[in-house]
Write a protein that holds these residues in place. Structure first.
Motif, mmCIF file in Angstrom:
data_model
loop_
_atom_site.group_PDB
_atom_site.id
_atom_site.type_symbol
_atom_site.label_atom_id
_atom_site.label_comp_id
_atom_site.label_asym_id
_atom_site.label_seq_id
_atom_site.Cartn_x
_atom_site.Cartn_y
_atom_site.Cartn_z
ATOM 1 N N GLY A 130 -11.604 -10.062 13.872
ATOM 2 C CA GLY A 130 -10.185 -10.143 14.049
ATOM 3 C C GLY A 130 -9.259 -10.558 13.012
ATOM 4 O O GLY A 130 -8.210 -10.598 12.841
ATOM 5 N N LYS A 131 -9.916 -11.536 11.981
ATOM 6 C CA LYS A 131 -9.236 -12.139 11.120
ATOM 7 C C LYS A 131 -8.889 -11.319 10.158
ATOM 8 O O LYS A 131 -9.639 -10.642 9.372
ATOM 9 C CB LYS A 131 -10.129 -13.573 10.472
ATOM 10 N N ARG A 132 -7.550 -11.465 9.677
ATOM 11 C CA ARG A 132 -6.920 -10.440 8.683
ATOM 12 C C ARG A 132 -7.080 -10.793 7.318
ATOM 13 O O ARG A 132 -6.885 -12.317 6.970
ATOM 14 C CB ARG A 132 -5.298 -10.430 9.090
ATOM 15 N N ILE A 133 -7.563 -9.905 6.588
ATOM 16 C CA ILE A 133 -7.913 -10.220 4.891
ATOM 17 C C ILE A 133 -6.687 -10.066 4.173
ATOM 18 O O ILE A 133 -6.421 -10.551 3.374
ATOM 19 C CB ILE A 133 -9.058 -9.556 4.801
ATOM 20 N N GLY A 134 -5.983 -8.875 4.655
ATOM 21 C CA GLY A 134 -5.103 -8.324 3.669
ATOM 22 C C GLY A 134 -4.623 -6.924 3.947
ATOM 23 O O GLY A 134 -5.423 -6.167 4.989
ATOM 24 N N THR A 135 -4.173 -6.156 2.862
ATOM 25 C CA THR A 135 -3.448 -4.710 3.167
ATOM 26 C C THR A 135 -4.120 -3.934 2.036
ATOM 27 O O THR A 135 -4.031 -4.465 0.836
ATOM 28 C CB THR A 135 -2.168 -4.657 3.454
ATOM 29 N N VAL A 136 -4.631 -2.862 2.151
ATOM 30 C CA VAL A 136 -5.107 -2.074 1.057
ATOM 31 C C VAL A 136 -3.694 -1.392 0.091
ATOM 32 O O VAL A 136 -3.210 -0.795 0.849
ATOM 33 C CB VAL A 136 -5.770 -0.809 1.461
ATOM 34 N N THR A 137 -3.597 -1.765 -1.109
ATOM 35 C CA THR A 137 -2.761 -1.278 -2.108
ATOM 36 C C THR A 137 -2.975 -0.310 -2.714
ATOM 37 O O THR A 137 -2.246 0.405 -3.276
ATOM 38 C CB THR A 137 -2.058 -2.559 -2.722
ATOM 39 N N ASP A 138 -4.302 -0.096 -3.199
ATOM 40 C CA ASP A 138 -4.928 0.941 -4.182
ATOM 41 C C ASP A 138 -6.474 0.982 -3.880
ATOM 42 O O ASP A 138 -6.874 0.231 -3.184
ATOM 43 C CB ASP A 138 -4.523 0.384 -5.479
ATOM 44 N N VAL A 139 -6.881 2.017 -4.450
ATOM 45 C CA VAL A 139 -8.188 2.515 -4.382
ATOM 46 C C VAL A 139 -8.741 2.176 -5.864
ATOM 47 O O VAL A 139 -8.353 3.461 -6.757
ATOM 48 C CB VAL A 139 -8.704 3.598 -3.648
ATOM 49 N N ASP A 140 -9.667 1.684 -6.174
ATOM 50 C CA ASP A 140 -10.006 1.572 -7.807
ATOM 51 C C ASP A 140 -11.388 2.366 -8.148
ATOM 52 O O ASP A 140 -12.311 1.785 -7.481
ATOM 53 C CB ASP A 140 -10.265 0.113 -8.271
ATOM 54 N N ASP A 141 -11.403 3.390 -8.525
ATOM 55 C CA ASP A 141 -12.454 4.289 -8.754
ATOM 56 C C ASP A 141 -12.905 4.478 -10.243
ATOM 57 O O ASP A 141 -13.504 5.290 -10.642
ATOM 58 C CB ASP A 141 -12.018 5.663 -8.230
ATOM 59 N N LEU A 198 -13.593 0.718 -5.169
ATOM 60 C CA LEU A 198 -13.585 -0.607 -4.406
ATOM 61 C C LEU A 198 -11.961 -0.449 -3.768
ATOM 62 O O LEU A 198 -10.972 0.381 -4.279
ATOM 63 C CB LEU A 198 -12.870 -1.633 -5.493
ATOM 64 N N PHE A 199 -11.760 -1.125 -2.561
ATOM 65 C CA PHE A 199 -10.354 -1.322 -2.074
ATOM 66 C C PHE A 199 -9.669 -2.425 -2.936
ATOM 67 O O PHE A 199 -10.359 -3.257 -2.837
ATOM 68 C CB PHE A 199 -10.506 -1.623 -0.668
ATOM 69 N N VAL A 200 -8.501 -2.259 -3.417
ATOM 70 C CA VAL A 200 -7.482 -3.326 -3.931
ATOM 71 C C VAL A 200 -6.851 -3.530 -2.657
ATOM 72 O O VAL A 200 -6.101 -2.835 -1.849
ATOM 73 C CB VAL A 200 -6.720 -2.694 -4.967
ATOM 74 N N VAL A 201 -7.011 -5.015 -2.337
ATOM 75 C CA VAL A 201 -6.433 -5.414 -1.229
ATOM 76 C C VAL A 201 -5.417 -6.591 -1.530
ATOM 77 O O VAL A 201 -5.780 -7.730 -2.294
ATOM 78 C CB VAL A 201 -7.428 -6.131 -0.036
ATOM 79 N N ASP A 202 -4.265 -6.671 -0.886
ATOM 80 C CA ASP A 202 -3.083 -7.721 -1.185
ATOM 81 C C ASP A 202 -3.793 -8.448 -0.103
ATOM 82 O O ASP A 202 -3.179 -8.512 1.201
ATOM 83 C CB ASP A 202 -1.668 -7.176 -1.128
ATOM 84 N N GLY A 203 -4.342 -9.604 -0.401
ATOM 85 C CA GLY A 203 -4.819 -10.757 0.559
ATOM 86 C C GLY A 203 -3.937 -11.860 0.859
ATOM 87 O O GLY A 203 -2.858 -12.006 0.215
ATOM 88 N N ASN A 204 -4.155 -12.607 1.909
ATOM 89 C CA ASN A 204 -3.449 -13.579 2.155
ATOM 90 C C ASN A 204 -3.224 -14.729 1.236
ATOM 91 O O ASN A 204 -2.098 -15.110 1.096
ATOM 92 C CB ASN A 204 -4.097 -14.283 3.592
#
Length: 186
Positions: free
Chosen positions: A126-137, A143-149
């Motif tokens: 349940g721990k939040r890592i962040g939000t997907v902001t882009d997909v790097d292909d 890869l998911f590009v994630v705006d992390g904590n």
């Protein structure tokens, strides 16, 4: 006929709700030769890249095979489904939701076109890592590009890491190898 039999026998296990992702909605038959209109959340030309579409029929998720796709509007297409060649036969799909196998959606360009941008990434606990902001292909490994904590993170889009994608609440639950996140923060 041989092609149809071979394709249908490839996947004999029952399809479960967690294995599929919604991509659209059937509307009504178009003409008398088995075409049906569909509103799609994915580009119409992507439909042929999936092994099948899935619809719920009498409480069971059933795969169907796309025979042809014609773009009708920006989000509308006309589909013909293998084995349904009249307006009467295809009417059973009217107002049914259209799904595809989630693993195929993750592997397709549809996902890369932003379908999962804005989804929260959560660990299994349940721990939040962040939000997907882009997909790097840009490489072979998507890869998911994630705006992390604690800054930007990259999470491989790999079936083995993704436990659940909840489209309604817009989150993805992942089980990542130990140290993957921590190694990116150092």
């Amino acid at each position: 006929m041989e092609r149809r039999v071979k394709r249908r026998n490839e996947n004999v296990s029952m399809i479960r709700k967690e294995e599929i992702a919604e991509i659209g909605l059937f509307r009504k038959p178009h003409g008398v030769k088995g075409e049906i209109s569909a509103e799609l959340d994915v580009p119409a030309d992507e439909l042929k890249s999936f092994s099948a579409i899935v619809c719920e029929m009498e409480g069971i998720y059933v795969p169907f095979f796309i025979e042809s796709v014609r773009q009708k509007g920006q989000v509308t297409a006309l589909l013909t489904i293998d084995g349904f060649d009249t307006d009467v036969a295809v009417k059973k799909f009217s107002n049914k939701r259209i799904y595809v196998l989630r693993k195929e959606l993750l592997e397709s360009d549809v996902m890369e076109d932003g379908l999962l941008i804005g989804f929260d990434i959560l660990m299994a606990d349940g721990k939040r890592i962040g939000t997907v902001t882009d997909v790097d292909d840009s490489t072979a490994n998507v890869l998911f590009v994630v705006d992390g904590n604690n800054g930007e993170l990259y999470i491989p889009v790999v079936d083995d890491f993704i436990l659940e994608i909840n489209e309604q609440d817009r989150f993805i639950i992942v089980d990542l190898p130990e140290g993957m996140i921590e190694s990116q923060l150092n």
